[in-house]
Design a protein around this motif. Structure first.
Motif, PDB file in Angstrom:
ATOM      1  N   TRP A 120       4.958  -0.141   7.075  1.00 23.05           N
ATOM      2  CA  TRP A 120       4.242   1.017   7.614  1.00 23.05           C
ATOM      3  C   TRP A 120       3.986   0.840   9.102  1.00 23.05           C
ATOM      4  O   TRP A 120       4.077   1.797   9.882  1.00 23.05           O
ATOM      5  CB  TRP A 120       2.911   1.202   6.882  1.00 23.05           C
ATOM      6  CG  TRP A 120       3.006   1.660   5.460  1.00 23.05           C
ATOM      7  CD1 TRP A 120       2.760   0.917   4.337  1.00 23.05           C
ATOM      8  CD2 TRP A 120       3.359   2.968   4.994  1.00 23.05           C
ATOM      9  NE1 TRP A 120       2.938   1.684   3.201  1.00 23.05           N
ATOM     10  CE2 TRP A 120       3.308   2.950   3.570  1.00 23.05           C
ATOM     11  CE3 TRP A 120       3.724   4.154   5.637  1.00 23.05           C
ATOM     12  CZ2 TRP A 120       3.599   4.061   2.800  1.00 23.05           C
ATOM     13  CZ3 TRP A 120       4.012   5.274   4.871  1.00 23.05           C
ATOM     14  CH2 TRP A 120       3.945   5.211   3.464  1.00 23.05           C
ATOM     15  N   GLU A 123      -5.651   2.665   1.258  1.00 27.21           N
ATOM     16  CA  GLU A 123      -5.107   3.592   0.269  1.00 27.21           C
ATOM     17  C   GLU A 123      -5.669   4.993   0.472  1.00 27.21           C
ATOM     18  O   GLU A 123      -4.964   5.991   0.338  1.00 27.21           O
ATOM     19  CB  GLU A 123      -5.383   3.075  -1.136  1.00 27.21           C
ATOM     20  CG  GLU A 123      -4.658   1.786  -1.516  1.00 27.21           C
ATOM     21  CD  GLU A 123      -3.171   1.995  -1.749  1.00 27.21           C
ATOM     22  OE1 GLU A 123      -2.685   3.144  -1.642  1.00 27.21           O
ATOM     23  OE2 GLU A 123      -2.472   1.006  -2.018  1.00 27.21           O
ATOM     24  N   LEU A 150      -3.994   6.594   3.508  1.00 25.62           N
ATOM     25  CA  LEU A 150      -2.642   7.035   3.183  1.00 25.62           C
ATOM     26  C   LEU A 150      -2.653   8.354   2.394  1.00 25.62           C
ATOM     27  O   LEU A 150      -1.837   9.246   2.661  1.00 25.62           O
ATOM     28  CB  LEU A 150      -1.907   5.956   2.371  1.00 25.62           C
ATOM     29  CG  LEU A 150      -1.217   4.849   3.160  1.00 25.62           C
ATOM     30  CD1 LEU A 150      -0.650   3.822   2.203  1.00 25.62           C
ATOM     31  CD2 LEU A 150      -0.120   5.428   4.045  1.00 25.62           C
ATOM     32  N   LYS A 151      -3.547   8.466   1.456  1.00 32.88           N
ATOM     33  CA  LYS A 151      -3.623   9.680   0.629  1.00 32.88           C
ATOM     34  C   LYS A 151      -3.987  10.893   1.449  1.00 32.88           C
ATOM     35  O   LYS A 151      -3.608  12.016   1.124  1.00 32.88           O
ATOM     36  CB  LYS A 151      -4.636   9.472  -0.494  1.00 32.88           C
ATOM     37  CG  LYS A 151      -4.170   8.522  -1.592  1.00 32.88           C
ATOM     38  CD  LYS A 151      -5.239   8.343  -2.660  1.00 32.88           C
ATOM     39  CE  LYS A 151      -4.789   7.356  -3.727  1.00 32.88           C
ATOM     40  NZ  LYS A 151      -5.849   7.141  -4.745  1.00 32.88           N
ATOM     41  N   ILE A 155       0.877  -1.177   0.000  1.00 36.29           N
ATOM     42  CA  ILE A 155       0.000   0.000   0.000  1.00 36.29           C
ATOM     43  C   ILE A 155       0.910   1.222   0.000  1.00 36.29           C
ATOM     44  O   ILE A 155       1.907   1.274   0.718  1.00 36.29           O
ATOM     45  CB  ILE A 155      -0.969   0.051   1.210  1.00 36.29           C
ATOM     46  CG1 ILE A 155      -0.221   0.014   2.535  1.00 36.29           C
ATOM     47  CG2 ILE A 155      -1.989  -1.078   1.146  1.00 36.29           C
ATOM     48  CD1 ILE A 155      -1.102   0.273   3.748  1.00 36.29           C
ATOM     49  N   GLY A 156       0.579   2.182  -0.806  1.00 34.81           N
ATOM     50  CA  GLY A 156       1.350   3.419  -0.820  1.00 34.81           C
ATOM     51  C   GLY A 156       2.824   3.254  -1.090  1.00 34.81           C
ATOM     52  O   GLY A 156       3.647   4.042  -0.613  1.00 34.81           O
ATOM     53  N   GLY A 157       3.187   2.209  -1.841  1.00 34.97           N
ATOM     54  CA  GLY A 157       4.581   2.070  -2.241  1.00 34.97           C
ATOM     55  C   GLY A 157       5.442   1.164  -1.395  1.00 34.97           C
ATOM     56  O   GLY A 157       6.621   0.957  -1.708  1.00 34.97           O
TER      57      GLY A 157
END
Length: 222
Positions: free
Chosen positions: A35, A216, A219-220, A27-29
């Protein structure tokens, strides 16, 4: 008192319907588990991180750390047959008379405030777990039917669950019981009281494809 965090990551990803165990999904790279570890390092740069993994997943994790250049210092411990046994294995690396958190590896959005609240209360009272209020109506169901219950009398339990390490080690001297659903239930089984603190609603446990979509979005917005 030193602070420890035992991160338990033994999922197989069956509900996620994925080839990879859920804690390794991206997720998110980066993988979810990275995380999660970073969340504790952000809360306290001196916290000692203990990652408990099934033996069959350790090499995969090491490969992912190399692939993502993930160099955060942490100790890897081999997990056990159940969560109880995995946490017990992690506790062997924790010194007595300190503080220890136990956290789900797939809860990457635990806030610094939640982590710190749990440690503060556990230091003072021995055991602290984060909870949030229910927002939906709930019903009690049994073989006789179902009926509405007062949701204000219930709480959803999260992690990290934080304890004075001497207390948690003593609790884990018990034999395993299927009634142990989390560390709090293990501690209560020896007659000790567990204290509730406010959690954070973003601190979701990622277990389904829908949860990944929610992750996601979180995270954004962070």
């Amino acid at each position: 008192m030193k602070k420890y965090a035992i991160i338990v990551a033994g999922g197989k990803g069956e509900r996620m319907q994925a080839k990879l165990p859920k804690q390794f999904l991206n997720i998110g790279g980066k993988p979810i588990l990275m995380w999660t570890l970073l969340a504790f390092q952000k809360a306290d740069k001196d916290i000692k991180l203990i990652l408990v993994l099934p033996e069959s997943q350790i090499e995969l994790w090491k490969d992912l750390c190399q692939q993502y250049d993930f160099t955060l210092n942490h100790q890897i411990v081999v997990g056990g047959e159940t969560r109880f046994h995995s946490v017990k294995n992690g506790l062997y690396s924790v010194e007595t008379d300190n503080l220890v958190a136990v956290h789900d590896g797939v809860r990457p959005f635990v806030s610094t405030e939640t982590i710190n609240r749990c440690f503060v209360v556990a230091k003072e009272k021995g055991a602290a777990i984060p909870v949030i209020e229910l927002v939906d109506s709930i019903r009690f169901v049994d073989e006789n039917g179902n009926n509405a219950v007062d949701r204000t009398k219930f709480r959803l339990v999260q992690t990290p669950q934080v304890f004075q390490s001497s207390l948690l080690k003593k609790a884990f001297e018990q034999d395993f019981s299927p009634q142990f659903t989390d560390e709090a239930s293990v501690v209560e089984a020896i007659g000790e009281k567990v204290f509730l603190v406010d959690g954070n609603r973003e601190n979701i446990k990622i277990t389904t494809p829908f949860d990944l979509q929610i992750a996601e979005v979180i995270l954004k917005n962070n």
